[in-house]
Design a protein around this motif. Structure first.
Motif, PDB file in Angstrom:
ATOM      1  N   ASN A  29       1.064  -1.373  -0.676  1.00  0.00           N
ATOM      2  CA  ASN A  29       0.068   0.109  -0.063  1.00  0.00           C
ATOM      3  C   ASN A  29       0.364   1.512  -0.121  1.00  0.00           C
ATOM      4  O   ASN A  29       0.259   2.566  -0.093  1.00  0.00           O
ATOM      5  N   HIS A  75      -1.214   8.451  -8.008  1.00  0.00           N
ATOM      6  CA  HIS A  75      -0.995   8.299  -6.128  1.00  0.00           C
ATOM      7  C   HIS A  75      -3.073   8.330  -5.876  1.00  0.00           C
ATOM      8  O   HIS A  75      -3.982   7.409  -5.039  1.00  0.00           O
ATOM      9  N   LYS A  76      -3.533   9.332  -6.556  1.00  0.00           N
ATOM     10  CA  LYS A  76      -4.689   9.468  -5.970  1.00  0.00           C
ATOM     11  C   LYS A  76      -5.601   9.075  -6.687  1.00  0.00           C
ATOM     12  O   LYS A  76      -7.153   8.901  -6.048  1.00  0.00           O
ATOM     13  N   ILE A  77      -5.761   8.446  -7.461  1.00  0.00           N
ATOM     14  CA  ILE A  77      -6.743   7.496  -8.345  1.00  0.00           C
ATOM     15  C   ILE A  77      -6.099   6.395  -7.993  1.00  0.00           C
ATOM     16  O   ILE A  77      -7.421   5.328  -7.403  1.00  0.00           O
ATOM     17  N   GLU A  79      -5.497   5.425  -4.284  1.00  0.00           N
ATOM     18  CA  GLU A  79      -6.239   5.087  -3.444  1.00  0.00           C
ATOM     19  C   GLU A  79      -7.809   5.690  -3.189  1.00  0.00           C
ATOM     20  O   GLU A  79      -7.538   4.869  -1.925  1.00  0.00           O
ATOM     21  N   GLN A  80      -8.245   5.805  -4.634  1.00  0.00           N
ATOM     22  CA  GLN A  80      -9.514   5.946  -4.493  1.00  0.00           C
ATOM     23  C   GLN A  80     -10.067   4.564  -4.922  1.00  0.00           C
ATOM     24  O   GLN A  80     -11.460   4.920  -5.197  1.00  0.00           O
ATOM     25  N   LEU A  81      -9.182   3.736  -5.428  1.00  0.00           N
ATOM     26  CA  LEU A  81      -9.662   2.468  -5.989  1.00  0.00           C
ATOM     27  C   LEU A  81     -11.000   1.849  -5.020  1.00  0.00           C
ATOM     28  O   LEU A  81     -10.422   1.341  -4.315  1.00  0.00           O
ATOM     29  N   LYS A  82     -11.999   0.852  -5.404  1.00  0.00           N
ATOM     30  CA  LYS A  82     -12.695   0.694  -4.666  1.00  0.00           C
ATOM     31  C   LYS A  82     -12.839  -0.719  -5.596  1.00  0.00           C
ATOM     32  O   LYS A  82     -13.503  -1.828  -5.495  1.00  0.00           O
ATOM     33  N   HIS A  85      -9.087  -0.966 -12.152  1.00  0.00           N
ATOM     34  CA  HIS A  85      -9.431   0.410 -12.490  1.00  0.00           C
ATOM     35  C   HIS A  85      -8.063  -0.216 -13.794  1.00  0.00           C
ATOM     36  O   HIS A  85      -7.181  -0.501 -13.806  1.00  0.00           O
ATOM     37  N   ASP A 109     -13.006  -0.861   3.670  1.00  0.00           N
ATOM     38  CA  ASP A 109     -12.675   0.020   3.721  1.00  0.00           C
ATOM     39  C   ASP A 109     -10.915   0.911   3.942  1.00  0.00           C
ATOM     40  O   ASP A 109     -10.453   1.571   3.839  1.00  0.00           O
TER      41      ASP A 109
END
Length: 251
Positions: A29, A75-77, A79-82, A85, A109
Motif C-alpha cells: 500500500n 496515487h490519487k487514482i 487511493e480511491q480505488l474500490k 481500474h 475501507d
C-alpha cells in the motif's frame, strides 16, 4: 467444505498467479513492488534497462513512483480505488500496454496492496502498425455513380487520420478516372474530435484544386452548426438523389 470447493493444499495463491499467462506484479500500500510472476520477470527484463536497471529483479523493492511520469496523479487514482481500474499506458515511448490495477482490500475501507496486471504489451512501432491496419480496414468506399461522378458515403467516426487517408484516396481516384463531381454523403458520419470539421473544407479545397467539384449531401443535425463556416459556393443538397440529379442535368 467451502461453497466454492477446496483448493488443493499444494497450490498456493502465488503459485496460481505464477501460472497465469499475463504480466502480474504485486505492490504494497506504499506502492513498493513486492513480487512479480514468472511471466512478468521475463517481459519486464526488456523494460528494466529503459529505467537504468539491469533486469526485472532490480524492480523488486523499488517504489512504483520510479516508473510513473506523474506519481502524485497515480496515487490519487489508486487511493480511491474500490475495484479494478483499467487504462492504457506508454512506457518510455517504446512499449504500449493495457494495465489493470486491482486493490487488495481485506475490508471495504482499507487497501493493503495492489495487483497490477499488464496485458497486450507491445512495442510502440507495432502499436502504430496495428493502428494503420485498422485505419485501412475502416477506409471509406468510393462508388462510381455516373460516368464522371463518384459518391463517398462517410460512415462511422472520423478523426484527422481517417480524413488524411480519405483525401489521398479521393484525389488519386479523381485524377485516374477523370472525375468531375464528388458526392460527399454525410448521413452516417460522426466527427470524434473537436475542431476537426475544418477537414471537410480541406477536402473540398483539394478536390477543387484538381479541377473537380464537391457536392455535399445529407448533413446531419449534429454537424449542421459546425458546418456553417464552409465557403458559400459549395453545393449542398438534402439527399443523394438530389445531388445526383444535379450532376446529370449539368453534364
Amino acid at each position: 467444505m467451502s461453497a466454492y470447493g477446496n483448493i488443493p493444499k499444494n497450490i498456493t495463491s502465488l503459485h496460481a498467479l505464477d501460472s497465469i499467462g499475463e504480466t502480474i506484479v504485486i505492490a504494497d500500500n506504499q506502492y513498493t513492488v513486492m513480487w512479480m510472476n514468472s511471466h512478468a520477470k521475463k517481459l519486464l527484463s526488456s523494460v528494466a534497462p529503459l529505467f537504468g536497471l539491469k533486469d526485472s529483479q532490480d524492480m523488486i523493492g523499488m517504489s512504483m513512483n520510479h516508473f510513473h511520469q506523474r506519481p502524485d496523479y497515480q496515487h490519487k487514482i489508486m487511493e480511491q480505488l474500490k475495484g479494478p481500474h483499467r487504462s492504457r499506458i506508454t512506457i518510455r515511448d517504446q512499449f504500449v500496454a493495457d494495465i489493470v490495477i486491482t486493490p487488495i482490500m481485506p475490508t471495504k475501507d482499507s487497501i493493503e496492496g495492489y495487483v497490477v496486471m499488464l496485458m497486450d504489451v507491445t512495442t510502440k512501432a507495432e502499436e502504430e502498425k496495428e493502428k494503420e491496419k485498422l485505419i485501412q480496414a475502416l477506409s471509406t468506399p468510393i462508388l462510381k455513380v455516373w460516368k464522371n461522378a463518384i459518391a463517398i458515403p462517410l460512415i462511422g467516426e472520423f478523426d484527422m487520420e481517417r480524413f488524411d487517408l480519405l483525401i489521398t484516396n479521393v484525389l488519386e481516384r479523381c485524377v485516374k478516372d477523370g472525375i468531375d463531381y464528388v458526392l460527399l454523403s454525410l448521413h452516417d458520419v460522426y466527427v470524434g474530435e473537436d475542431g476537426v470539421t475544418h477537414y471537410f473544407q480541406k477536402l473540398i479545397d483539394c478536390i477543387s484544386l484538381i479541377g473537380s467539384k464537391c457536392i455535399i449531401v445529407g448533413i446531419p443535425a449534429s454537424l449542421a452548426a459546425s458546418m456553417t463556416s464552409l465557403e458559400r459556393d459549395v453545393l449542398i443538397f438534402s439527399t443523394t438523389y438530389d445531388g445526383l440529379q444535379f450532376i446529370i442535368e449539368h453534364e
